[in-house]
Design a protein around this motif. Sequence first.
Motif, mmCIF file in Angstrom:
data_model
loop_
_atom_site.group_PDB
_atom_site.id
_atom_site.type_symbol
_atom_site.label_atom_id
_atom_site.label_comp_id
_atom_site.label_asym_id
_atom_site.label_seq_id
_atom_site.Cartn_x
_atom_site.Cartn_y
_atom_site.Cartn_z
ATOM 1 N N LEU A 51 12.545 10.237 -0.477
ATOM 2 C CA LEU A 51 12.677 10.899 0.811
ATOM 3 C C LEU A 51 11.636 10.358 1.783
ATOM 4 C CD1 LEU A 51 12.504 14.645 -0.380
ATOM 5 C CD2 LEU A 51 14.493 13.170 -0.481
ATOM 6 N N TYR A 52 12.032 10.196 3.036
ATOM 7 C CA TYR A 52 11.008 9.984 4.055
ATOM 8 C C TYR A 52 11.343 10.819 5.279
ATOM 9 C CZ TYR A 52 13.885 6.473 6.585
ATOM 10 O OH TYR A 52 14.867 5.820 7.291
ATOM 11 N N GLU A 53 10.304 11.326 5.901
ATOM 12 C CA GLU A 53 10.438 12.291 6.979
ATOM 13 C C GLU A 53 10.846 11.609 8.281
ATOM 14 O OE1 GLU A 53 7.856 16.142 8.511
ATOM 15 O OE2 GLU A 53 6.804 14.363 7.765
ATOM 16 N N VAL A 54 11.885 12.134 8.921
ATOM 17 C CA VAL A 54 12.349 11.576 10.193
ATOM 18 C C VAL A 54 12.255 12.593 11.328
ATOM 19 C CG1 VAL A 54 13.863 9.873 9.149
ATOM 20 C CG2 VAL A 54 14.750 12.160 9.620
ATOM 21 N N LYS A 85 5.776 11.698 7.686
ATOM 22 C CA LYS A 85 5.520 10.971 8.929
ATOM 23 C C LYS A 85 4.034 10.671 9.084
ATOM 24 C CE LYS A 85 6.832 9.400 13.017
ATOM 25 N NZ LYS A 85 5.538 9.015 13.593
ATOM 26 N N LYS A 86 3.183 11.603 8.701
ATOM 27 C CA LYS A 86 1.743 11.385 8.837
ATOM 28 C C LYS A 86 1.273 10.238 7.945
ATOM 29 C CE LYS A 86 0.435 14.908 5.400
ATOM 30 N NZ LYS A 86 -0.350 16.150 5.154
ATOM 31 N N VAL A 107 3.158 1.941 9.175
ATOM 32 C CA VAL A 107 4.400 1.341 8.691
ATOM 33 C C VAL A 107 5.597 2.044 9.316
ATOM 34 C CG1 VAL A 107 3.390 0.625 6.499
ATOM 35 C CG2 VAL A 107 4.496 2.865 6.663
ATOM 36 N N GLY A 108 6.734 1.334 9.355
ATOM 37 C CA GLY A 108 7.983 1.896 9.840
ATOM 38 C C GLY A 108 8.970 2.062 8.704
ATOM 39 N N LYS A 109 10.161 2.516 9.033
ATOM 40 C CA LYS A 109 11.158 2.779 8.004
ATOM 41 C C LYS A 109 11.538 1.525 7.224
ATOM 42 C CE LYS A 109 14.847 2.533 11.483
ATOM 43 N NZ LYS A 109 15.895 3.295 12.196
ATOM 44 N N GLN A 113 0.822 -1.211 0.000
ATOM 45 C CA GLN A 113 0.000 0.000 0.000
ATOM 46 C C GLN A 113 0.857 1.263 0.000
ATOM 47 O OE1 GLN A 113 -2.758 -0.625 3.384
ATOM 48 N NE2 GLN A 113 -4.380 -0.411 1.868
ATOM 49 N N ILE A 114 1.862 1.315 0.862
ATOM 50 C CA ILE A 114 2.685 2.519 0.935
ATOM 51 C C ILE A 114 3.540 2.666 -0.317
ATOM 52 C CG2 ILE A 114 4.658 1.489 2.148
ATOM 53 C CD1 ILE A 114 3.095 4.962 2.848
ATOM 54 N N LEU A 115 3.948 1.537 -0.913
ATOM 55 C CA LEU A 115 4.672 1.575 -2.184
ATOM 56 C C LEU A 115 3.783 2.171 -3.269
ATOM 57 C CD1 LEU A 115 6.929 0.813 -4.209
ATOM 58 C CD2 LEU A 115 5.921 -1.478 -4.308
#
Length: 318
Positions: free
Chosen positions: A255-258, A223-224, A231-233, A199-201
Motif C-alpha cells: 500500500l502507498y498513501e495517495v 506520504k510522510k 521519492v515519487g510513486k 532506501q525506500i525499498l
Amino acid sequence: MTKLEIMIDQAKTIAVLGHVNPDGDCAGSCLAVYNYVQEQYADKTVTVYLEPVSEKFSYLKGYDQIQSELGKESVDLCICLDCSDQERFGKFKWYLDTAAQSICIDHHITNQGFAMEQVIDGAASSTCEVLFTQLTEEKVTKAVAECIYTGIIHDTGVFRYSNTSKKTMEIAGKMMERGIDFGSIIDDSFYRKTYLQTQILGRALFESVSFLDKKCVFTVVRKKDMDFYGVGKSDLEGIVEQLRVIDGVECAIFLYEVGVHMYKVSLRSNKKVDVSKIAVYFGGGGHMRAAGCTMSGSFHDVINNLSGHIEKQLSQET
C-alpha cells in the motif's frame, strides 16, 4: 492485414493511449505501436498520450515524443493499449470518446471491451504479446522489438511468472533476433535502482508484517515517508515483488498513501490466490497473479478488508 493494420491504414491521425501510472508493458506497447506506425505509415500522424513515464524506459525510441497534456483536436483512430477500464486513461479518455474509430488491444481478463473493435487475449502474458500478433512480423524492426521485449519482461517478471508460455518465449526470441541488447534492457529497466529507491525499498521491507500464518505479508508507505526520502510513486516499483518472493508467502500486499485515508493497493500471489477477483471486488482489476485497486480507510481497515477475501480463497485450497 491484421485488424489493427486495417484500421491504421484507414486513418490519418492516430492517438495511442495507455493506463495511468504506466508500467513496462504499457510504455512498451504504446511505443511499439508508435514506432511501427512511424516506420511503416509515413503519411500518418501518430501521437502517444501518457502520464509521465519513468526515465528507466528512456532507451525506448519515441520516449521523448510522449505527450503528457491533452491536444486540441480529435483523431481518426484511438488505439487503446494495456487497459481494462476506460476510466484508467485519465484525462486522455477524451481521445477515445471523440475518435471516429477505436480499437483496444489488451490481455487483462477483467477487460469487458469498451472500444469499437477489440483484440483481447486473457491467456497472453502481456499486452505486448497480444500486440505482436497484430503486426506483420517481417516489419518488426529493432526499435519495435525493444519495446515489445520490454513489455514482455516486465509483465512476466523476466519470464518467472506463471503467465509465461511457450508462445511468450518464442516471441521474446524473435525480438532478440532483431539484435536488441536484451541484457541491458533487463538490467536497466527491471533491476537497476537509484540509491533513494533502494532506501525506500529497505524501509518498506523492514516494516513489513506477516499474517494468516505467515502466508500473507503487507507493508505500507505513507506520504510522510515518501516526502522524507524525496521519492515519487514511480520509485516504489518492485516493492510488492520483493514481498512476493518471501519464502512461504502466498499473497503479498503493498500500500502507498495517495490521500487522506486513501491508498493505492498492489496485490501479488504465487499459486493459491486469484488476486484479480479481489481487486475487481474493490473496484480495481488486473491479472490472476498481479492486480491492484484504490481503497479508502486507515491502512488497518484496508488490510482487514483484503484479508477476509484472501483467507476465504486460501481455505478453499486446503
